[in-house]
Motif scaffolding. Structure first.
Motif, PDB file in Angstrom:
ATOM      1  N   LEU A  53       2.522   1.759  -3.514  1.00 59.10           N
ATOM      2  CA  LEU A  53       1.576   1.975  -4.551  1.00 59.10           C
ATOM      3  C   LEU A  53       1.105   3.517  -4.496  1.00 59.10           C
ATOM      4  O   LEU A  53       0.852   4.353  -5.456  1.00 59.10           O
ATOM      5  N   SER A  54       0.723   3.847  -3.420  1.00 56.53           N
ATOM      6  CA  SER A  54       0.122   5.095  -2.875  1.00 56.53           C
ATOM      7  C   SER A  54       1.015   6.200  -2.867  1.00 56.53           C
ATOM      8  O   SER A  54       1.084   7.361  -3.825  1.00 56.53           O
ATOM      9  N   ARG A  87      -6.317  -4.260   4.073  1.00 55.88           N
ATOM     10  CA  ARG A  87      -5.661  -3.599   5.082  1.00 55.88           C
ATOM     11  C   ARG A  87      -6.378  -4.065   6.642  1.00 55.88           C
ATOM     12  O   ARG A  87      -7.291  -4.675   6.693  1.00 55.88           O
ATOM     13  N   LEU A 143      -6.603  -2.186  -0.691  1.00 57.95           N
ATOM     14  CA  LEU A 143      -7.096  -1.631   0.627  1.00 57.95           C
ATOM     15  C   LEU A 143      -7.987  -2.856   1.187  1.00 57.95           C
ATOM     16  O   LEU A 143      -8.188  -2.426   2.529  1.00 57.95           O
ATOM     17  N   ASN A 149       2.205   4.650   5.613  1.00 64.61           N
ATOM     18  CA  ASN A 149       2.477   4.993   4.049  1.00 64.61           C
ATOM     19  C   ASN A 149       3.344   5.997   3.823  1.00 64.61           C
ATOM     20  O   ASN A 149       4.248   5.917   2.739  1.00 64.61           O
ATOM     21  N   TRP A 152      -2.861   3.814  -8.619  1.00 62.81           N
ATOM     22  CA  TRP A 152      -3.902   4.071  -7.590  1.00 62.81           C
ATOM     23  C   TRP A 152      -5.134   3.025  -7.441  1.00 62.81           C
ATOM     24  O   TRP A 152      -5.543   2.742  -6.406  1.00 62.81           O
ATOM     25  N   TYR A 198      -4.036   0.209  -5.620  1.00 64.67           N
ATOM     26  CA  TYR A 198      -3.947   0.789  -4.220  1.00 64.67           C
ATOM     27  C   TYR A 198      -5.280   0.259  -3.721  1.00 64.67           C
ATOM     28  O   TYR A 198      -5.593   0.054  -2.475  1.00 64.67           O
ATOM     29  N   SER A 199      -6.256   0.900  -4.361  1.00 68.85           N
ATOM     30  CA  SER A 199      -7.743   0.929  -3.913  1.00 68.85           C
ATOM     31  C   SER A 199      -8.148  -0.432  -3.670  1.00 68.85           C
ATOM     32  O   SER A 199      -8.789  -0.653  -2.996  1.00 68.85           O
ATOM     33  N   LEU A 252       0.902  -1.382   0.080  1.00 70.80           N
ATOM     34  CA  LEU A 252       0.133  -0.035  -0.119  1.00 70.80           C
ATOM     35  C   LEU A 252       0.838   1.293  -0.033  1.00 70.80           C
ATOM     36  O   LEU A 252       0.515   2.235  -0.655  1.00 70.80           O
ATOM     37  N   SER A 253       2.142   1.226   0.708  1.00 70.32           N
ATOM     38  CA  SER A 253       2.691   2.302   0.620  1.00 70.32           C
ATOM     39  C   SER A 253       3.638   2.831  -0.713  1.00 70.32           C
ATOM     40  O   SER A 253       3.638   3.842  -0.931  1.00 70.32           O
TER      41      SER A 253
END
Length: 300
Positions: free
Chosen positions: A73-74, A173, A170, A186, A163, A166-167, A70-71
């Motif tokens: 990608l975002s 998470r 999530l 992140n 993005w 990433y979505s 996540l870190s």
């Protein structure tokens, strides 16, 4: 009323990020810009984020792979790719192309999570992708056939893909990690990963011009589209729900186009209108109508 205002300001800040980056694209290397932005964010949130990260260290350790993904990608990838793209494409094009993200997310959910797509959603995906093609090719069929696209538009497309991934990611998470702690993690990891790339490019082809526009843009990017947009978005979602809040994302290309014309003097052409109309139509078919239908089914 306050929630609506906060949700309207969020896409305005995000669109301003694109316009600001385009305005200083000749004065600051794009990777260095991404690093400086997130470094400033990190310094601003560290007093509140560090204690939260320490208290959540067991959860972080247990879910480290997904949190690292996540870190990357975002923070590491998304805005860096946007800034790379803005070296060669306009802010208007960038804002319009980013508006295709909801449809890309639907498509990735199908490909990676095996979520079924209806015929309407397939139609919406194809229509939206046709709009992207019109924008990238400037409605020139010879560019499509020769695969001769603007390099900047390709970078924006890769950013939208990052993005969207990433979505989708999530969903993995950890539940024991609150939103601000996830954001702090992140930013911390994404900034550390950006550092060697940024430092290696400081002596590159674009020499940093430490003038007022550059400094102002970096400060704006750190505060408004990063920290304030995150807080405003979370507050709006909490009060109005994710379904209604997500509709405000579609204001990004509206604000982006208006600001690029007003502040950068960019020109708009017929293919811009055709492309954004196709993208919005695709989004409506693939996402908005599906959400409305689900609500109607629940009420009955």
């Amino acid at each position: 009323m306050k929630a609506y205002l906060l949700l309207a300001l969020t896409p305005l800040f995000w669109a301003g990020n694109v316009v600001s980056a385009r305005a200083i694209h000749a004065d600051l290397d794009p990777v260095a810009l991404a690093f400086l932005r997130w470094l400033l964010v990190l310094l601003l949130i560290l007093p509140w984020g560090l204690p939260r990260l320490w208290r959540s260290r067991a959860v972080i350790r247990a879910h480290l792979p997904i949190l690292l993904l996540l870190s990357v990608l975002s923070v590491t990838c998304f805005n860096t790719f946007i800034y790379l793209g803005l070296q060669d494409t306009t802010a208007a094009n960038s804002a319009m192309l980013q508006s295709a993200a909801p449809v890309v997310i639907v498509l990735l959910n199908f490909m990676l999570l095996r979520e079924g797509l209806s015929l309407r959603q397939w139609a919406g995906t194809l229509v939206s992708l046709a709009g992207v093609t019109v924008l990238v090719s400037q409605a020139d069929l010879s560019l499509v056939l020769g695969l001769d696209f603007n390099r900047g538009d390709i970078w924006i497309g890769v950013a939208v893909l990052a993005w969207s991934l990433y979505s989708v990611a999530l969903r993995g998470r950890p539940e024991g990690l609150d939103g601000f702690t996830l954001f702090a993690f992140n930013v911390l990891i994404g900034t550390l990963l950006l550092a060697p790339f940024a430092l290696g490019r400081l002596g590159g082809p674009v020499e940093i011009q430490w003038n007022l526009p550059v400094v102002s843009a970096v400060i704006y990017m750190a505060i408004f589209p990063s920290i304030l947009a995150y807080l405003f978005w979370n507050r709006g979602v909490a009060e109005l729900g994710a379904a209604r809040a997500s509709l405000f994302i579609h204001l990004i290309p509206v604000f982006g186009v208006l600001m690029s014309v007003l502040f950068l003097g960019e020109s708009l052409y017929l293919f811009h209108g055709v492309g954004i109309l196709l993208i919005f139509t695709g989004i409506y078919l693939a996402t908005i109508r599906r959400t409305t239908g689900r609500k109607a089914g629940t009420k009955s």
